[in-house]
Enzyme design. Structure first.
Site, PDB file in Angstrom:
ATOM      1  N   ASN A   9     -60.782 -41.121 -50.009  1.00 11.62           N
ATOM      2  CA  ASN A   9     -61.327 -42.133 -50.918  1.00 11.62           C
ATOM      3  C   ASN A   9     -60.206 -42.500 -51.880  1.00 11.62           C
ATOM      4  O   ASN A   9     -59.852 -41.701 -52.744  1.00 11.62           O
ATOM      5  CB  ASN A   9     -62.538 -41.536 -51.658  1.00 11.62           C
ATOM      6  N   LYS A  11     -60.212 -44.643 -54.166  1.00 13.11           N
ATOM      7  CA  LYS A  11     -60.737 -45.072 -55.482  1.00 13.11           C
ATOM      8  C   LYS A  11     -60.029 -46.345 -55.938  1.00 13.11           C
ATOM      9  O   LYS A  11     -59.696 -47.189 -55.108  1.00 13.11           O
ATOM     10  CB  LYS A  11     -60.641 -43.914 -56.485  1.00 13.11           C
ATOM     11  N   HIS A  94     -71.563 -42.420 -54.712  1.00 11.64           N
ATOM     12  CA  HIS A  94     -70.503 -41.571 -55.267  1.00 11.64           C
ATOM     13  C   HIS A  94     -70.824 -41.253 -56.724  1.00 11.64           C
ATOM     14  O   HIS A  94     -71.406 -42.082 -57.430  1.00 11.64           O
ATOM     15  CB  HIS A  94     -69.151 -42.297 -55.160  1.00 11.64           C
ATOM     16  N   GLU A  96     -69.141 -41.320 -59.292  1.00 11.69           N
ATOM     17  CA  GLU A  96     -68.637 -42.308 -60.262  1.00 11.69           C
ATOM     18  C   GLU A  96     -69.552 -43.527 -60.310  1.00 11.69           C
ATOM     19  O   GLU A  96     -69.698 -44.168 -61.352  1.00 11.69           O
ATOM     20  CB  GLU A  96     -67.183 -42.664 -59.908  1.00 11.69           C
ATOM     21  N   GLU A 166     -70.341 -33.417 -53.499  1.00  7.93           N
ATOM     22  CA  GLU A 166     -69.234 -33.468 -54.450  1.00  7.93           C
ATOM     23  C   GLU A 166     -69.743 -33.030 -55.827  1.00  7.93           C
ATOM     24  O   GLU A 166     -70.304 -33.850 -56.570  1.00  7.93           O
ATOM     25  CB  GLU A 166     -68.671 -34.890 -54.544  1.00  7.93           C
ATOM     26  N   GLY A 172     -61.564 -34.450 -59.473  1.00  9.37           N
ATOM     27  CA  GLY A 172     -60.402 -34.849 -60.259  1.00  9.37           C
ATOM     28  C   GLY A 172     -60.036 -33.864 -61.353  1.00  9.37           C
ATOM     29  O   GLY A 172     -59.238 -34.174 -62.233  1.00  9.37           O
ATOM     30  N   SER A 212     -61.468 -31.913 -55.658  1.00  5.84           N
ATOM     31  CA  SER A 212     -60.178 -31.207 -55.741  1.00  5.84           C
ATOM     32  C   SER A 212     -59.802 -30.492 -54.436  1.00  5.84           C
ATOM     33  O   SER A 212     -59.263 -29.389 -54.470  1.00  5.84           O
ATOM     34  CB  SER A 212     -60.160 -30.242 -56.930  1.00  5.84           C
TER      35      SER A 212
END
Ligand code: 13P
Length: 249
Positions: A9, A11, A94, A96, A166, A172, A212
């Protein structure tokens, strides 16, 4: 036997020239790779990356999609537009999108159904916040997101679904869930699929882990019974870090 599925991904990173360079490096780096692969660049990069991965073992994915087919939806991107560019897969829900852009389970479910209707594979992302984990609610949150995300989807369409666990606190941050903790959630989610669709479907569904993932932890994560692949963010931005993950082992 489930085949490992490793997805990158990208992003909101990269210009067209940078994306083309990375796609080219991945095509050559993964041409003898044994697993299923995907790259998901930003919408503006799809047209650049599409011809580079076409006919290779790397699928083309988008990172999101509108819940409506077309119409007055300023700033949104339609499933028809994605298909027109050769997109095969779409990442939905996702964290985010859920947390920064306030997408809820109902909206995500609508998108998943629309993607399947149009023959796209959907990667449905689930995962708990740190405070939810600390409150002992990780399994309940993942169960709810799975059940609601798949509402109204028949078993006959489940082959078009991939799940990605996730944990939000691992994205991240450099903090990875331990392989044991991740596997426990994957087992719980697989059990949710068994309850909804039966054990045979649960045994088949691919559940990726994301958060990660790096070359030095990929093999340990993938060795767990219920971890069938990875959804990689930061380490997917360079061939030198993504290829070793994609060829873990
Ligand atoms: P990182 O690999 O950068 O933690 O991101 C994971 C992710 O969100 C992939 O979708």
């Amino acid at each position: 036997m489930r085949n490992y599925y490793i997805a990158g991904n990208w992003k909101m990173h990269k210009t067209r020239a940078e994306a083309a360079a990375l796609a080219g490096e991945l095509v050559s780096g993964l041409k003898d790779g044994k697993h299923k692969y995907l790259v998901a660049p930003s919408f503006t990069l799809l047209e650049t990356v599409a011809p580079l991965v076409k006919g290779t073992n790397i699928r083309l994915g988008a990172q999101n999609m509108a819940a409506e087919e077309q119409g007055a939806h300023t700033g949104e991107t339609s499933v028809l537009q994605l298909k027109d560019l050769g997109v095969q897969t779409v990442i939905l829900g996702h964290s985010e999108r859920r947390h920064l852009y306030k997408e809820d389970d109902a909206l995500i479910n609508k998108k998943v159904k629309l993607a399947l209707q149009h023959g796209l594979e959907a990667i449905l992302c689930i995962g708990e916040l740190l405070e939810e984990r600390e409150a002992g609610k990780a399994e309940a949150v993942c169960e709810r997101q799975t059940v609601k995300g798949l509402e109204g989807i028949p078993a006959s369409s489940l082959s078009g679904i991939v799940l990605a666990y996730e944990p939000v606190w691992a994205i991240g941050t450099g903090k990875t869930a331990t392989p044991e903790d991740a596997d426990a959630i994957h087992a719980c989610v697989r059990n949710v699929i068994a309850k909804l669709y039966g054990q045979a479907e649960a045994d088949k569904i691919i559940i990726q882990y994301g958060g990660s993932v790096k070359a030095d932890n990929a093999a340990r994560l993938m060795s767990k019974e219920n971890i069938d692949g990875a959804l990689v963010g930061g380490a997917a931005l360079k061939a030198e870090s993504f290829v070793p993950i994609a060829k873990f082992g």
